[in-house]
Write an enzyme that holds these catalytic residues in place. Structure first.
Site, short mmCIF file in Angstrom:
data_model
loop_
_atom_site.label_atom_id
_atom_site.label_comp_id
_atom_site.label_asym_id
_atom_site.label_seq_id
_atom_site.Cartn_x
_atom_site.Cartn_y
_atom_site.Cartn_z
N GLU A 150 -9.63 -1.97 5.23
CA GLU A 150 -10.31 -1.69 6.48
C GLU A 150 -11.56 -2.58 6.60
OE1 GLU A 150 -8.81 0.05 8.55
OE2 GLU A 150 -8.28 2.07 7.89
N ASN A 202 -7.73 -3.09 14.24
CA ASN A 202 -9.12 -3.40 13.83
C ASN A 202 -9.17 -4.59 12.85
OD1 ASN A 202 -8.10 -2.29 11.52
ND2 ASN A 202 -9.56 -0.60 11.37
N HIS A 242 -7.31 -4.92 10.09
CA HIS A 242 -7.05 -4.63 8.67
C HIS A 242 -5.74 -5.26 8.21
CE1 HIS A 242 -4.94 -0.59 9.75
NE2 HIS A 242 -4.02 -1.31 9.15
N ASP A 267 0.83 -1.21 0.00
CA ASP A 267 0.00 0.00 0.00
C ASP A 267 0.85 1.26 0.00
OD1 ASP A 267 0.97 -0.41 2.56
OD2 ASP A 267 -0.98 -0.76 3.47
C1 GLP Z 1 -0.53 0.14 8.58
C2 GLP Z 1 -0.16 -0.68 7.34
C3 GLP Z 1 -0.39 -2.16 7.56
C4 GLP Z 1 0.19 -2.59 8.89
C5 GLP Z 1 -0.52 -1.86 10.01
C6 GLP Z 1 -0.02 -2.24 11.39
O1 GLP Z 1 -1.84 0.54 8.60
N1 GLP Z 1 -0.86 -0.27 6.17
O2 GLP Z 1 0.19 -2.88 6.49
O3 GLP Z 1 0.05 -3.96 9.06
O4 GLP Z 1 -0.28 -0.48 9.82
O5 GLP Z 1 1.14 -1.53 11.69
P1 GLP Z 1 2.10 -1.81 12.90
O6 GLP Z 1 2.92 -2.98 12.52
O7 GLP Z 1 2.91 -0.57 13.03
O8 GLP Z 1 1.26 -2.07 14.09
#
Ligand code: GLP
Length: 240
Positions: free
Chosen positions: A143, A136, A138, A67
């Site tokens: 989402e 959440n 995702h 992304d």
């Molecule tokens: C972002 C990314 C996801 C990732 C998520 C969790 O929203 N788009 O790909 O998995 O954050 O991030 P973290 O690993 O910092 O908790």
């Protein structure tokens, strides 16, 4: 799903990096699906160490990131393009032409989605897709929603994601939109590795492992994948 629980985030990162190293050593031109966020950083550190120790080479490896934010210049310090270069690409022998991102500034996101899908298909699809998970549930920026998505698309970020990610942007308001690979694009990867550490992920992980597949908890779709490995530390696994 193959669920593996580790005593610490460090042990988890060792195992996650090992899986990537084995994949690349079996297929030098492996296609990697990569993720951002804090979760994969220790894994990327170990991949850099393995490269420096001569245990793996990224010379022919191709990557597709999950992304990218919209309305942020490609080289912005908070873009995922910058993140990946700082955390991995600048420290290994990957070729820039083999690094692929969705263009969050594309004028026509549908055409951009098509370009990305075609680029993935052209190299034979993703061999191993790394995923983190949002609080959440995702994955990428898919989402919670009423339906599972298929190809890449433009998403309006939820308040919970904005609350989690605003810290990286300091006083600058963070983007409200992103382009993300869809659930279909993620599920087409031959192998998926989801990693989660810390108590803040425990609820999403418990929901994902309850067996119910629902777009309200996007990661639950991995129950339908034939080769999904889930690596958790004890805190993330605390309520399963
Ligand atoms: C972002 C990314 C996801 C990732 C998520 C969790 O929203 N788009 O790909 O998995 O954050 O991030 P973290 O690993 O910092 O908790």
């Amino acid at each position: 799903m193959d669920v593996r629980i580790f005593n610490s985030a460090d042990e988890l990162a060792d195992a996650a990096a090992q899986l990537f190293i084995e994949t690349i050593n079996q297929k030098n031109d492996a296609v990697l699906g990569l993720a951002t966020g804090a979760s994969p950083v220790p894994t990327y550190k170990r991949l850099i160490e393995a490269y420096k120790a001569g245990k793996v080479s990224f010379k022919d490896v191709k990557t597709f990131n999950l992304d990218e934010y919209c309305d942020l210049p490609k080289n912005d310090r908070n873009s995922y393009y910058t993140f990946m270069h700082e955390q991995l690409f600048d420290h290994v022998d990957i070729k820039e032409e083999n690094v692929n991102f969705l263009d969050g500034n594309a004028a026509d996101w549908q055409a951009e989605s098509k370009r990305y899908s075609e680029a993935m298909a052209k190299v034979g699809g993703i061999d191993i897709q790394l995923l983190g998970i949002g609080t959440n549930g995702h994955i990428g920026f898919n989402e919670p929603a009423d339906e599972f998505t298929d190809e890449s698309f433009k998403v309006t970020l939820t308040q919970s994601t904005i609350d989690s990610n605003q810290k990286y942007f300091g006083d600058t308001p963070m983007p409200r939109y992103a382009l993300t690979m869809g659930i279909g694009s993620i599920m087409r990867a031959k192998k998926i590795l989801l990693i989660a550490t810390g108590e803040s992920k425990a609820k999403a992980i418990a929901g994902m492992l309850s067996g119910e597949v629902t777009p309200r908890l996007p990661a639950s779709v991995l129950n339908n994948h034939a080769d999904a490995v889930i690596m958790l530390d004890k805190a993330a696994a605390s309520i399963i």
